[in-house]
Each structure stands twice: as structure tokens, then as C-alpha cells.
Design a protein around this motif. Sequence first.
Motif, PDB file in Angstrom:
ATOM      1  N   UNK A  21     -12.447 -99.403 -24.386  1.00  0.00           N
ATOM      2  CA  UNK A  21     -11.517 -98.517 -25.092  1.00  0.00           C
ATOM      3  C   UNK A  21     -10.125 -98.563 -24.489  1.00  0.00           C
ATOM      4  N   UNK A  22     -10.044 -98.518 -23.152  1.00  0.00           N
ATOM      5  CA  UNK A  22      -8.738 -98.543 -22.500  1.00  0.00           C
ATOM      6  C   UNK A  22      -8.045 -99.884 -22.714  1.00  0.00           C
ATOM      7  N   UNK A  23      -8.769-100.979 -22.520  1.00  0.00           N
ATOM      8  CA  UNK A  23      -8.174-102.302 -22.709  1.00  0.00           C
ATOM      9  C   UNK A  23      -7.709-102.525 -24.139  1.00  0.00           C
ATOM     10  N   UNK A  24      -8.543-102.139 -25.093  1.00  0.00           N
ATOM     11  CA  UNK A  24      -8.165-102.287 -26.501  1.00  0.00           C
ATOM     12  C   UNK A  24      -6.968-101.432 -26.870  1.00  0.00           C
ATOM     13  N   UNK A  25      -6.946-100.201 -26.373  1.00  0.00           N
ATOM     14  CA  UNK A  25      -5.822 -99.308 -26.660  1.00  0.00           C
ATOM     15  C   UNK A  25      -4.536 -99.828 -26.021  1.00  0.00           C
ATOM     16  N   UNK A  26      -4.635-100.351 -24.808  1.00  0.00           N
ATOM     17  CA  UNK A  26      -3.455-100.899 -24.134  1.00  0.00           C
ATOM     18  C   UNK A  26      -2.916-102.113 -24.887  1.00  0.00           C
ATOM     19  N   UNK A  27      -3.803-102.982 -25.356  1.00  0.00           N
ATOM     20  CA  UNK A  27      -3.353-104.142 -26.131  1.00  0.00           C
ATOM     21  C   UNK A  27      -2.731-103.719 -27.465  1.00  0.00           C
ATOM     22  N   UNK A  28      -3.339-102.752 -28.124  1.00  0.00           N
ATOM     23  CA  UNK A  28      -2.808-102.264 -29.396  1.00  0.00           C
ATOM     24  C   UNK A  28      -1.440-101.615 -29.197  1.00  0.00           C
ATOM     25  N   UNK A  29      -1.324-100.746 -28.189  1.00  0.00           N
ATOM     26  CA  UNK A  29      -0.066-100.053 -27.910  1.00  0.00           C
ATOM     27  C   UNK A  29       1.029-101.058 -27.550  1.00  0.00           C
ATOM     28  N   UNK A  30       0.688-102.050 -26.737  1.00  0.00           N
ATOM     29  CA  UNK A  30       1.666-103.072 -26.353  1.00  0.00           C
ATOM     30  C   UNK A  30       2.131-103.856 -27.572  1.00  0.00           C
ATOM     31  N   UNK A  31       1.197-104.211 -28.430  1.00  0.00           N
ATOM     32  CA  UNK A  31       1.560-104.948 -29.641  1.00  0.00           C
ATOM     33  C   UNK A  31       2.483-104.165 -30.553  1.00  0.00           C
ATOM     34  N   UNK A  32       2.211-102.883 -30.709  1.00  0.00           N
ATOM     35  CA  UNK A  32       3.070-102.040 -31.557  1.00  0.00           C
ATOM     36  C   UNK A  32       4.462-101.908 -30.943  1.00  0.00           C
ATOM     37  N   UNK A  33       4.527-101.704 -29.634  1.00  0.00           N
ATOM     38  CA  UNK A  33       5.829-101.570 -28.963  1.00  0.00           C
ATOM     39  C   UNK A  33       6.638-102.861 -29.083  1.00  0.00           C
ATOM     40  N   UNK A  34       5.989-104.003 -28.906  1.00  0.00           N
ATOM     41  CA  UNK A  34       6.693-105.287 -28.997  1.00  0.00           C
ATOM     42  C   UNK A  34       7.157-105.530 -30.426  1.00  0.00           C
ATOM     43  N   UNK A  35       6.302-105.212 -31.390  1.00  0.00           N
ATOM     44  CA  UNK A  35       6.668-105.414 -32.796  1.00  0.00           C
ATOM     45  C   UNK A  35       7.915-104.608 -33.177  1.00  0.00           C
ATOM     46  N   UNK A  36       8.048-103.400 -32.614  1.00  0.00           N
ATOM     47  CA  UNK A  36       9.216-102.558 -32.898  1.00  0.00           C
ATOM     48  C   UNK A  36      10.367-102.805 -31.934  1.00  0.00           C
ATOM     49  N   UNK A  37      10.231-103.788 -31.095  1.00  0.00           N
ATOM     50  CA  UNK A  37      11.244-104.130 -30.090  1.00  0.00           C
ATOM     51  C   UNK A  37      11.586-102.938 -29.201  1.00  0.00           C
ATOM     52  N   UNK A  38      10.607-102.116 -28.950  1.00  0.00           N
ATOM     53  CA  UNK A  38      10.775-100.951 -28.076  1.00  0.00           C
ATOM     54  C   UNK A  38      10.332-101.334 -26.667  1.00  0.00           C
ATOM     55  N   UNK A  39      10.881-100.673 -25.655  1.00  0.00           N
ATOM     56  CA  UNK A  39      10.468-101.018 -24.287  1.00  0.00           C
ATOM     57  C   UNK A  39       9.001-100.660 -24.045  1.00  0.00           C
ATOM     58  N   UNK A  40       8.306-101.547 -23.368  1.00  0.00           N
ATOM     59  CA  UNK A  40       6.909-101.311 -23.034  1.00  0.00           C
ATOM     60  C   UNK A  40       6.821-100.464 -21.767  1.00  0.00           C
ATOM     61  N   UNK A  41       7.751-100.677 -20.846  1.00  0.00           N
ATOM     62  CA  UNK A  41       7.812 -99.904 -19.603  1.00  0.00           C
ATOM     63  C   UNK A  41       9.270 -99.534 -19.338  1.00  0.00           C
ATOM     64  N   UNK A  42       9.498 -98.344 -18.857  1.00  0.00           N
ATOM     65  CA  UNK A  42      10.856 -97.895 -18.550  1.00  0.00           C
ATOM     66  C   UNK A  42      11.481 -98.730 -17.450  1.00  0.00           C
ATOM     67  N   UNK A  43      12.671 -99.215 -17.682  1.00  0.00           N
ATOM     68  CA  UNK A  43      13.417 -99.935 -16.662  1.00  0.00           C
ATOM     69  C   UNK A  43      12.982-101.358 -16.427  1.00  0.00           C
ATOM     70  N   UNK A  44      12.100-101.883 -17.249  1.00  0.00           N
ATOM     71  CA  UNK A  44      11.633-103.263 -17.065  1.00  0.00           C
ATOM     72  C   UNK A  44      12.031-104.080 -18.293  1.00  0.00           C
ATOM     73  N   UNK A  45      12.113-105.373 -18.110  1.00  0.00           N
ATOM     74  CA  UNK A  45      12.436-106.259 -19.225  1.00  0.00           C
ATOM     75  C   UNK A  45      11.320-106.272 -20.247  1.00  0.00           C
ATOM     76  N   UNK A  46      11.682-106.499 -21.495  1.00  0.00           N
ATOM     77  CA  UNK A  46      10.699-106.473 -22.585  1.00  0.00           C
ATOM     78  C   UNK A  46       9.628-107.544 -22.411  1.00  0.00           C
ATOM     79  N   UNK A  47      10.035-108.749 -22.082  1.00  0.00           N
ATOM     80  CA  UNK A  47       9.073-109.850 -21.989  1.00  0.00           C
ATOM     81  C   UNK A  47       8.143-109.660 -20.789  1.00  0.00           C
ATOM     82  N   UNK A  48       8.718-109.324 -19.640  1.00  0.00           N
ATOM     83  CA  UNK A  48       7.899-109.174 -18.429  1.00  0.00           C
ATOM     84  C   UNK A  48       6.924-108.014 -18.562  1.00  0.00           C
TER      85      UNK A  48
END
Length: 71
Positions: A21-48
Motif C-alpha cells: 500500500x505504501x509503495x503503490x501510494x508513493x508511486x501514484x503520488x509521485x506520478x501525479x506530482x510529476x504530471x502536474x510539474x509540481x515539486x515532489x519534495x520541498x527544496x529539491x530538484x524535480x528530476x532528482x
Amino acid sequence: MNGMGGAEAGPAVFAGTVFVLFGGALLLWTGVRVRHRAPVADGAGLVASAALAAFFGAVFLLAGVWCFTRL
């Protein structure tokens, strides 16, 4: 059963479920954030940050699958 008694099957199912559940949710959340070009982590580069989050999401997903194969 691969040598695992009935008393150990319950925790393996619980751990596997939590990991999947955690791994799937993390992958889903990351995919949605990347699709919207939103930061995945505060203060870090989008790609990294996206690569690191996707890596750990996959690791947790595989750990959950591994737990289920131990039953």
C-alpha cells in the motif's frame, strides 16, 4: 508453506500489505506530482526528487511482494 508456521503468517501478511500500500501510494503520488510539474519534495530538484521517490516506491512495493512470497 515454506517452513513458516501459522503464527508467522499473520505478521507477514500485515507487513506485506503495508509495504504494498505504501509503495503503490508513493508511486501514484509521485506520478501525479510529476504530471502536474509540481515539486515532489520541498527544496529539491524535480528530476532528482521524482527519481528518488520512484526508486523508494518501487523498493517498498517489491518488499511487500517478497513478504507475500514468504507465505
